[in-house]
Motif scaffolding. Structure first.
Motif, mmCIF file in Angstrom:
data_model
loop_
_atom_site.group_PDB
_atom_site.id
_atom_site.type_symbol
_atom_site.label_atom_id
_atom_site.label_comp_id
_atom_site.label_asym_id
_atom_site.label_seq_id
_atom_site.Cartn_x
_atom_site.Cartn_y
_atom_site.Cartn_z
ATOM 1 N N LYS A 76 -30.037 45.776 -46.329
ATOM 2 C CA LYS A 76 -31.072 46.423 -45.514
ATOM 3 C C LYS A 76 -31.350 45.617 -44.253
ATOM 4 C CE LYS A 76 -33.312 48.645 -49.466
ATOM 5 N NZ LYS A 76 -34.525 48.709 -50.327
ATOM 6 N N GLN A 77 -31.405 44.302 -44.375
ATOM 7 C CA GLN A 77 -31.669 43.460 -43.211
ATOM 8 C C GLN A 77 -30.539 43.542 -42.192
ATOM 9 O OE1 GLN A 77 -32.351 39.599 -44.980
ATOM 10 N NE2 GLN A 77 -34.551 39.959 -45.210
ATOM 11 N N TYR B 36 -29.872 41.940 -56.566
ATOM 12 C CA TYR B 36 -31.144 41.903 -55.841
ATOM 13 C C TYR B 36 -30.946 41.366 -54.423
ATOM 14 C CZ TYR B 36 -35.522 39.785 -54.262
ATOM 15 O OH TYR B 36 -36.591 39.378 -53.505
ATOM 16 N N LYS C 38 -31.161 43.400 -50.656
ATOM 17 C CA LYS C 38 -32.046 42.898 -49.609
ATOM 18 C C LYS C 38 -31.270 42.589 -48.335
ATOM 19 C CE LYS C 38 -35.390 39.173 -48.761
ATOM 20 N NZ LYS C 38 -36.002 37.952 -49.347
ATOM 21 N N ASP C 39 -30.131 41.904 -48.468
ATOM 22 C CA ASP C 39 -29.325 41.539 -47.303
ATOM 23 C C ASP C 39 -28.764 42.771 -46.597
ATOM 24 O OD1 ASP C 39 -29.814 38.909 -47.816
ATOM 25 O OD2 ASP C 39 -27.832 38.458 -48.645
#
Length: 332
Positions: free
Chosen positions: A172-173, A165, A169-170
């Motif tokens: 995409k950032q 998870y 998230k990381d």
């Protein structure tokens, strides 16, 4: 270990093991404004007598455990290196700052020739050191990311879903970073920045393993390449885009990563094992810097050298500008 908060048994064992092997102490600290990925303030980098792992106050359960495990793994690597071969990081000097800023300026000039709207001189000058610092931060962080994550995956299986998870998230950032500056940043440096993250995510997708981490599935900007036919991908329309070039360079960086990260990720938790992880990270860092033609931009030094250099950043930047532009730059 100093903490009153509840911890799972695997995390408590990992912290105790790290403290025992390094003969040190770890303090856990919740802070509302802590970085999402947590922060490690350690005795090997700073002039302090204990190690502090800081994480967001709202993190609980496995999310909290993963951040602690990640920072604890970083600490183990640093400590093992300090005890075995000596812990060093990429630092910079006045000369290395000049080398990097000068090359960025020359590459920026090449881009400006083909632009209809030229970048204002003031913004161009400001961008040189900002980009230099961006790559300094990346090269001191990115090569260690796959090492730490691969080690956690094989050591602490109960954290795998949480780890996936966070990595999604990381990823995409990291890809979104600088996207709004694509027309300002020289194409070469935008591409290299995205390539490093693309290679990291693709390596993790293969090593963890999880198809969900594959950049062409996980990263919005890369999804366009998922189902393209080879003939279509080789057309001018695609090959001239920054994102396609990032994929090409990223594939090459993946090859570099796979060559240097030839490690048994499930090895025994010994000082020798973690010292080997450190040497692996150093080797990968040097290889990536050589590939990006940046090996003269930074130097390997003890952490205190970097702390001193960071206090002189403004001086180094001004000196570099004076050496590049001479009397055209006014003293500030």
């Amino acid at each position: 270990m100093k903490t009153n908060m509840p911890l799972s048994k695997p995390i408590r064992r990992f912290i105790s093991e790290t403290e025992r092997m390094l003969d040190t102490e770890i303090t856990l600290l919740r802070k509302p404004d802590a970085a999402p990925g947590g922060t490690l303030v350690d005795v090997y980098t700073y002039n302090i007598d204990k190690n502090i792992i800081i994480f967001p106050a709202n993190y609980i359960g496995l999310l909290k455990d993963f951040v602690i495990a990640k920072q604890c793994t970083h600490l183990f690597i640093k400590g093992a290196a300090a005890k075995k071969s000596g812990y060093k990081i990429c630092s910079f000097t006045s000369d290395s700052v000049y080398t990097g800023m000068r090359q960025i300026y020359l590459d920026a000039l090449k881009d400006e020739v083909n632009k209809d709207k030229k970048l204002p001189v003031k913004k161009l000058l400001e961008m040189l050191f900002i980009l230099y610092r961006q790559f300094h931060e990346d090269i001191n962080e990115l090569p260690w990311n796959p090492i730490v994550n691969a080690r956690i995956y094989y050591r602490m299986s109960q954290l795998r879903k949480t780890q996936l998870y966070i990595l999604l998230k990381d990823g995409k950032q990291d890809m979104d970073e600088m996207s709004d500056m694509m027309d300002i940043v020289p194409r070469r440096y935008f591409v290299l920045d995205k390539s490093m993250f693309y290679a990291r995510d693709l390596y993790l997708a293969k090593t963890l393993p999880s198809d969900k981490l594959t950049p062409v599935v996980n990263i919005p900007q890369m999804k366009k390449f998922d189902h393209l036919e080879v003939k279509e991908m080789l057309t001018t329309r695609w090959t001239h885009t920054a994102w396609y070039q990032s994929k090409v360079f990223g594939d090459n960086m993946l090859t570099i990563m796979e060559k240097h990260l030839d490690v048994d990720w499930s090895g025994d938790a010994t000082l020798d094992y973690y010292a080997t992880l450190y040497e692996t990270g150093v080797s990968l860092t040097n290889a990536l810097l050589a590939y990006m033609s940046m090996k003269d931009w930074f130097i390997w030094e003890k952490p205190k050298h970097l702390l001193a250099a960071q206090e002189k950043m403004a001086i180094y930047e001004q000196d570099a500008l004076k050496r590049i532009f001479g009397d055209l730059i006014e003293d500030t």
